[in-house]
Design a protein around this motif. Structure first.
Motif, PDB file in Angstrom:
ATOM      1  N   TRP A 129      59.757  11.909   4.544  1.00  0.00           N
ATOM      2  CA  TRP A 129      60.383  12.847   5.489  1.00  0.00           C
ATOM      3  C   TRP A 129      61.309  13.809   4.753  1.00  0.00           C
ATOM      4  CZ3 TRP A 129      65.183  14.529   6.742  1.00  0.00           C
ATOM      5  CH2 TRP A 129      65.291  15.305   7.896  1.00  0.00           C
ATOM      6  N   LYS A 188      59.279  16.354   2.612  1.00  0.00           N
ATOM      7  CA  LYS A 188      58.607  17.329   3.474  1.00  0.00           C
ATOM      8  C   LYS A 188      59.612  18.318   4.069  1.00  0.00           C
ATOM      9  CE  LYS A 188      54.438  14.799   4.798  1.00  0.00           C
ATOM     10  NZ  LYS A 188      53.660  14.216   5.931  1.00  0.00           N
ATOM     11  N   GLN A 248      60.373  20.768   1.397  1.00  0.00           N
ATOM     12  CA  GLN A 248      59.224  21.655   1.229  1.00  0.00           C
ATOM     13  C   GLN A 248      59.186  22.703   2.348  1.00  0.00           C
ATOM     14  OE1 GLN A 248      55.293  19.934   1.876  1.00  0.00           O
ATOM     15  NE2 GLN A 248      54.544  20.950   0.023  1.00  0.00           N
ATOM     16  N   THR A 249      59.471  22.288   3.577  1.00  0.00           N
ATOM     17  CA  THR A 249      59.515  23.229   4.694  1.00  0.00           C
ATOM     18  C   THR A 249      60.599  24.270   4.487  1.00  0.00           C
ATOM     19  OG1 THR A 249      58.720  21.536   6.238  1.00  0.00           O
ATOM     20  CG2 THR A 249      59.864  23.438   7.189  1.00  0.00           C
ATOM     21  N   VAL A 308      53.536  13.962  -1.103  1.00  0.00           N
ATOM     22  CA  VAL A 308      54.010  15.283  -0.690  1.00  0.00           C
ATOM     23  C   VAL A 308      53.722  16.345  -1.741  1.00  0.00           C
ATOM     24  CG1 VAL A 308      56.025  16.605   0.074  1.00  0.00           C
ATOM     25  CG2 VAL A 308      55.811  14.185   0.698  1.00  0.00           C
ATOM     26  N   HIS A 341      56.228  24.475  -4.141  1.00  0.00           N
ATOM     27  CA  HIS A 341      56.528  23.192  -4.770  1.00  0.00           C
ATOM     28  C   HIS A 341      56.738  23.385  -6.263  1.00  0.00           C
ATOM     29  CE1 HIS A 341      52.547  22.750  -6.671  1.00  0.00           C
ATOM     30  NE2 HIS A 341      52.084  23.314  -5.578  1.00  0.00           N
TER      31      HIS A 341
END
Length: 220
Positions: A86, A89, A92-93, A118, A99
């Motif tokens: 979580w 991610k 990354q969002t 991920v 990345h």
């Protein structure tokens, strides 16, 4: 923070009962820095494992002066693969799906699983300085510890070719009591993730510390 800084980013992870599990945030400076200094990023979980048990996780890069720059951080509710996934991610969002090429972490199995899920295209390395810090803890009680430590440093820091590392490591392991050492066995099995000579093809910062020894892995 969002009112005073429109580019401030945060996400909160709630369970089915509405209780808080994880929090991630990054300010405008961190988001801007990611654009320039995200080739190699260290995921620092030191606070999770120190004596205070603070559940802080940090994403750290290096700027053009070799100084660490914060690229985001958060509070981790539990040291598990699910929670790490979580958090990664969310980061990354925040960074619009981009990345890093290289990710450095400690040897946490949960974090290893999360990184592979991920960021499957990133090179996942272990931070050498973290491993070296554990040498006294793992080997300090052995007979001839100082000699063992020097041979380990020689194999890691002075090897310019893979054959040199393999030879130096074999000489060290030949000492009584080392061949069956579980910690050394695990390090050797993962040698391609942390020994400098195996990682020449990747962009990784090196600095100089500990009386001239080269410290590989740039953050923690």
């Amino acid at each position: 923070m969002k009112l005073t800084n429109p580019n401030f980013f945060y996400l909160m992870d709630l369970d089915d009962e509405g209780c808080l599990r994880n929090v991630f945030w990054a300010d405008a400076r961190s988001r801007a820095a990611f654009n320039s200094f995200s080739d190699a990023v260290a995921i620092d979980t030191t606070s999770l494992r120190n004596k205070y048990g603070i559940p802080l996780i940090s994403f750290v890069g290096l700027n053009n002066h070799g100084q660490p720059v914060l690229l985001g951080c958060g509070f981790l509710g539990h040291d598990s693969a699910e929670y790490f996934i979580w958090m990664l991610k969310s980061w990354q969002t925040c960074m619009l799906g981009r990345h890093p090429q290289v990710i450095l972490t400690d040897q946490s199995k949960s974090l290893q699983i999360a990184v592979s899920k991920v960021f499957p295209r990133a090179c996942h390395c272990y931070c050498l300085s973290y491993i070296i810090q554990r040498v006294p803890e793992k080997l300090g009680g052995l007979k001839g510890y100082e000699s063992i430590k020097m041979q380990l440093y020689k194999a890691v820091y002075n090897s310019l070719k893979i054959t040199e590392f393999e030879s130096s490591w074999s000489q060290m392991i030949s000492q009584p009591g080392l061949k069956d050492n579980k910690w050394l066995q695990s390090l050797y099995e993962d040698r391609e993730k942390w020994v400098p000579v195996y990682l020449k093809r990747y962009f990784l910062h090196r600095n100089h510390a500990n009386k001239g020894k080269r410290e590989f892995g740039f953050i923690f």
